[in-house]
Design a protein around this motif. Structure first.
Motif, PDB file in Angstrom:
ATOM      1  N   LYS A  42      82.404 -13.709  20.605  1.00 15.26           N
ATOM      2  CA  LYS A  42      81.658 -13.262  21.780  1.00 15.26           C
ATOM      3  C   LYS A  42      80.249 -12.777  21.435  1.00 15.26           C
ATOM      4  N   VAL A  43      79.869 -12.942  20.177  1.00 16.63           N
ATOM      5  CA  VAL A  43      78.528 -12.548  19.736  1.00 16.63           C
ATOM      6  C   VAL A  43      77.856 -13.762  19.115  1.00 16.63           C
ATOM      7  N   ARG A  44      76.744 -14.200  19.680  1.00 20.25           N
ATOM      8  CA  ARG A  44      75.967 -15.305  19.127  1.00 20.25           C
ATOM      9  C   ARG A  44      74.645 -14.762  18.608  1.00 20.25           C
ATOM     10  N   ALA A  45      74.281 -15.166  17.402  1.00 19.00           N
ATOM     11  CA  ALA A  45      73.038 -14.685  16.788  1.00 19.00           C
ATOM     12  C   ALA A  45      72.080 -15.844  16.566  1.00 19.00           C
ATOM     13  N   VAL A  46      70.793 -15.595  16.807  1.00 14.46           N
ATOM     14  CA  VAL A  46      69.756 -16.603  16.599  1.00 14.46           C
ATOM     15  C   VAL A  46      68.498 -15.882  16.130  1.00 14.46           C
ATOM     16  N   GLN A  47      67.714 -16.544  15.305  1.00 14.46           N
ATOM     17  CA  GLN A  47      66.451 -15.964  14.851  1.00 14.46           C
ATOM     18  C   GLN A  47      65.296 -16.732  15.475  1.00 14.46           C
ATOM     19  N   PHE A  48      64.402 -16.013  16.134  1.00 14.79           N
ATOM     20  CA  PHE A  48      63.219 -16.653  16.709  1.00 14.79           C
ATOM     21  C   PHE A  48      62.186 -16.906  15.607  1.00 14.79           C
ATOM     22  N   HIS A  49      61.480 -18.007  15.732  1.00 13.69           N
ATOM     23  CA  HIS A  49      60.388 -18.334  14.808  1.00 13.69           C
ATOM     24  C   HIS A  49      59.382 -19.181  15.573  1.00 13.69           C
ATOM     25  N   ASN A 107      59.906 -11.327  18.488  1.00 12.05           N
ATOM     26  CA  ASN A 107      58.470 -11.545  18.684  1.00 12.05           C
ATOM     27  C   ASN A 107      57.882 -12.551  17.699  1.00 12.05           C
ATOM     28  N   ARG A 108      58.713 -13.159  16.859  1.00 15.27           N
ATOM     29  CA  ARG A 108      58.215 -14.208  15.971  1.00 15.27           C
ATOM     30  C   ARG A 108      58.049 -15.532  16.722  1.00 15.27           C
ATOM     31  N   GLY A 109      58.770 -15.692  17.806  1.00 11.02           N
ATOM     32  CA  GLY A 109      58.604 -16.885  18.632  1.00 11.02           C
ATOM     33  C   GLY A 109      57.753 -16.555  19.842  1.00 11.02           C
ATOM     34  N   ARG A 156      51.933  -7.524  11.065  1.00  9.77           N
ATOM     35  CA  ARG A 156      50.651  -7.620  11.772  1.00  9.77           C
ATOM     36  C   ARG A 156      50.282  -9.056  12.132  1.00  9.77           C
ATOM     37  N   SER A 157      51.073 -10.030  11.627  1.00 14.82           N
ATOM     38  CA  SER A 157      50.762 -11.420  11.954  1.00 14.82           C
ATOM     39  C   SER A 157      51.310 -11.826  13.312  1.00 14.82           C
ATOM     40  N   LEU A 158      52.073 -10.926  13.953  1.00 12.33           N
ATOM     41  CA  LEU A 158      52.728 -11.284  15.209  1.00 12.33           C
ATOM     42  C   LEU A 158      51.956 -10.717  16.401  1.00 12.33           C
ATOM     43  N   ALA A 159      51.988 -11.502  17.478  1.00 13.54           N
ATOM     44  CA  ALA A 159      51.346 -11.047  18.710  1.00 13.54           C
ATOM     45  C   ALA A 159      52.209  -9.988  19.384  1.00 13.54           C
ATOM     46  N   LEU A 160      51.589  -9.168  20.176  1.00 12.45           N
ATOM     47  CA  LEU A 160      52.333  -8.183  20.946  1.00 12.45           C
ATOM     48  C   LEU A 160      53.199  -8.885  21.981  1.00 12.45           C
ATOM     49  N   VAL A 161      54.358  -8.286  22.274  1.00 13.49           N
ATOM     50  CA  VAL A 161      55.251  -8.852  23.281  1.00 13.49           C
ATOM     51  C   VAL A 161      54.600  -8.724  24.650  1.00 13.49           C
TER      52      VAL A 161
END
Length: 735
Positions: A502-509, A559-561, A616-621
């Motif tokens: 019941k838990v699905r994990a994904v990493q944004f890029h 916030n990486r994607g 610091r390489s990521l844009a603000l949400v």
């Protein structure tokens, strides 16, 4: 870690032994070359080797004894470094490069993180690779403790008191090793098994059908069918009884397992890996012995001939009538740490829960060929090293698949794996029964704390309340504050039990798209395109089918994607007040049948994201996402709870724990003054993931400081290296 400032583009680990015994190392060293002996492959790899790249001649094998650590009788992968050098010229023929060599005499041995391929290209940037490069090219010592306690080796080799979940593997490996003795003369084996059948129930199915319409005892047997005698649907007591008798016959001294949890079983109606004599080809059983022997040679060897023999033997064995997917199950029994089983439950788990595509054969439902199987093997092994990955070995994967259930899980009785299907009613055995699933472990906020969370209970309760009300929660904070760790445990606490299904994990890029996450076109095995649901649509479907249960999607580094682009129209529907059918919207792509149907995010689906605010390489949400999520900032949590945990659970020296705490606090104060709170060092850096050996606390902290915290400080003060060096020096001063 190698000196990256002057590091070459690539590092190469290459073989030098061909035709099984011809070690070309002396010739390569004397001629100042390395040569690709193949005339049909590796050309592109060799052409990509550049002058200045470092290169090493390696030889891979396995060992059970003579290590500097306790292997507990398990075979460990070893890679001997026989020579190192620098490439001086590429002849651009795909065959040869010139090398300035230095012999390693005697060869130096590296453990665990090895590779069987003839050419292995390594680039720095990850701790295992950095450790290997420093060992090979800078004569640094291997951090054995860190490797033996890494996720994929901890079960077998970890220090301290490790939970042993897969004790059965030693018995299976021992039985497989003994079976090899019968390859050239199977008569004593089949006669011995028939004698066992007179003493133990459950083996009456070993009756063959002959061309003259008569039947009688099976006269020949393959090694997989022999192992299958105690891997069928029967009581555990009966399985142990058959296994004990077979062990006596084979001369196996390893105790019979107490439990067979997670070990795939054969369908009782299809318990051979070959057909009756009426349909059996003359070479069928020999083909199965060939792949059994080839697999034993291939495991732990980097000789190209062993890989070639395995590929040829595997592809020949899949041509045996009726074997199909069950070949992988037989290989898993024989070498459970080296080969994955692709029984129907495991394929479902790999495809649905791990989101890894299973290669398929030329025909629908046929098993993949050897190259596809080996690629899947390598892809899975690469993920086993990740702490956050759901499984860390092939036995772990098989057990997880056995426990896994979702709305689309196929019933166990639909075993499409292999084995003769020409049994008639007079000869049929009872249908396979479903193994009872172990009860799920209940989980609450108290478990979150006892698992190692250093937040007080009222704060954990507050986090869970925010998740229940808002439906969507983001845990943000500096690196090392346990964001991903806490996200998954909050998910279990919300659900009320430790249910991975019941838990699905994904990493944004940056490259993740709507088509990956929600729905889009994907290539199929036959070269066509099909509309396929992504992780989020799969979660929506599962939650919709079970409205009384809670489901959670965990998004790492949200916030990486580009969340607005990845969620698409579903971003609007995430809002807690819009989770009704009345708010449903049509997706960009239709359903698989070509029809467009409105979709809504159900009330019982929750989203937990994590966000590293020090990157610091990521844009603000953007504001659209912020309106739909509750944001909670995690901070480094040292103090009484942390000190108690690392001393009692992790074996950190009680005399040194206060000193470690003060050093991190002082470093964080320095970081706050120069950079801000969001760049502090989290407590996870100084919380061992495994129990330390007595007396090793100083070495452990020094390694963490130099290999983990130091590089992070270099990144923080990228334009002021002196500041980073001074901060690291202060951290370990006097240590």
């Amino acid at each position: 870690m190698p000196n990256i400032e002057s590091a070459p583009q690539s590092y190469w680990f290459v073989g030098a032994t061909y035709d099984r015994t011809q070690d070309q190392t002396p010739r390569f060293l004397s001629e100042g070359i390395w040569e690709n002996v193949y005339d049909d492959k590796h050309f592109d790899l060799v052409r990509s080797m550049q002058p200045g790249d470092r290169i090493a001649i390696k030889s891979s094998y396995t060992r059970k004894h003579g290590m500097s650590f306790d292997g507990r009788g398990n075979a460990v992968s070893v890679m001997a470094i026989k020579a190192t050098g620098t490439i001086t010229q590429n002849l651009n023929d795909g065959k040869r490069v010139r090398v300035d060599w230095k012999a390693e005499n005697p060869p130096r041995e590296w453990y665990f993180f090895t590779q069987r391929h003839a050419i292995w290209r390594i680039t720095p940037g990850e701790w295992m690779r950095d450790g290997l490069l420093a060992f090979t090219f800078e004569d640094k010592r291997q951090d054995i403790e860190r490797f033996r306690n890494a996720p994929d080796w901890r079960e077998r080799f970890g220090s301290g008191t490790q939970k042993q979940s897969f004790g059965w593997t030693k018995f299976y490996e021992a039985a497989a090793e003994r079976l090899l003795n019968y390859r050239d003369d199977r008569r004593p084996l089949i006669e011995g098994i028939h004698r066992i059948a007179t003493r133990v129930s459950g083996l009456s199915y070993l009756q063959d059908k002959f061309a003259d319409d008569t039947s009688g005892p099976l006269k020949d047997i393959c090694p997989f069918t022999a192992l299958g005698t105690f891997n069928r649907s029967m009581t555990d007591n009966n399985r142990r009884a058959v296994a004990a008798e077979l062990a006596k016959l084979l001369g196996v001294e390893v105790p019979v397992p107490d439990s067979f949890d997670g070990v795939p079983m054969l369908n009782n109606q299809r318990s051979w890996f070959f057909s009756y004599a009426t349909k059996r080809e003359d070479g069928d059983i020999d083909a199965l012995w060939r792949i059994f022997s080839a697999a034993a040679q291939f495991v732990g060897s980097d000789l190209p001939e062993h890989r070639t023999e395995f590929v040829q033997a595997y592809d020949a064995a899949t041509g045996v009538w009726g074997v199909a997917w069950n070949l992988s199950t037989g290989l898993f029994w024989a070498h459970p740490w080296d080969f994955p089983t692709l029984d129907s439950q495991s394929r479902h788990y790999i495809g649905k829960h791990l989101s890894v595509q299973i290669p398929s054969g030329n025909k629908q439902g046929r098993p993949c060929d050897a190259e596809g199987y080996l690629k899947l093997l390598d892809d899975l092994k690469a993920r086993f090293t990740e702490d956050s990955y759901p499984v860390h070995s092939f036995p772990d994967l098989s057990l997880a698949a056995w426990r896994y259930k979702d709305a689309d899980t196929p019933p166990v009785t639909e075993d499409d794996n292999a084995l003769p299907s020409d049994l008639d009613a007079d000869n049929a055995q009872p249908s396979e029964t479903v193994q009872p699933l172990p009860p799920l472990e209940s989980y609450s906020i108290t478990n979150v704390q006892t698992d190692g969370c250093f937040l007080p209970l009222d704060e954990i309760t507050r986090l869970l309340d925010r998740l229940r009300m808002k439906k969507n929660l983001i845990l943000q904070g500096p690196p090392g504050t346990g964001k991903t760790w806490l996200a998954k445990r909050l998910a279990f606490a919300l659900i009320g039990e430790k249910d991975d299904s019941k838990v699905r994990a994904v990493q944004f890029h940056p490259n993740l798209s709507y088509e990956d996450f929600v729905r889009g076109w994907r290539p199929t095995g036959d070269g066509k395109l099909a509309l396929v649901d992504g992780i989020f649509m799969e979660a929506i479907r599962a939650a919709s089918k079970s409205p009384t249960s809670k489901f959670v999607v965990v998004i790492e580094e949200i916030n990486r994607g580009n969340p607005a682009q990845i969620f698409g129209e579903l971003l609007t529907l995430l809002e807690a007040g819009k989770r009704t059918p009345n708010e449903a919207l049509e997706l960009c792509y239709p359903d698989a049948d070509g029809k467009k149907r409105p979709v809504h995010v159900p009330e019982n689906l929750y989203v937990i994201g994590t966000m590293n605010i020090a990157d610091r390489s990521l844009a603000l949400v953007d504001l659209a996402l912020r309106r739909r999520f509750a944001f909670v900032t995690l901070e480094p949590k040292l103090g009484d709870a942390w000190r108690t945990w690392v001393v009692k659970q992790c074996g950190v020296d009680a005399r040194l724990v206060d000193d470690i705490e003060q050093r991190i606090i002082s470093l964080n104060e320095r970081i706050r003054q120069g950079l801000g709170n969001q760049f502090c060092i989290g407590h996870s850096y100084v919380t061992p993931i495994h129990r330390l050996e007595p007396g090793s606390t100083r070495d452990w902290f020094l390694q963490v400081a130099k290999t983990e915290i130091g590089p992070l400080l270099d990144e923080y003060w990228a334009g002021a290296s002196n500041t980073a060096e001074a901060a690291l020096k202060k951290l370990i001063e006097g240590w």
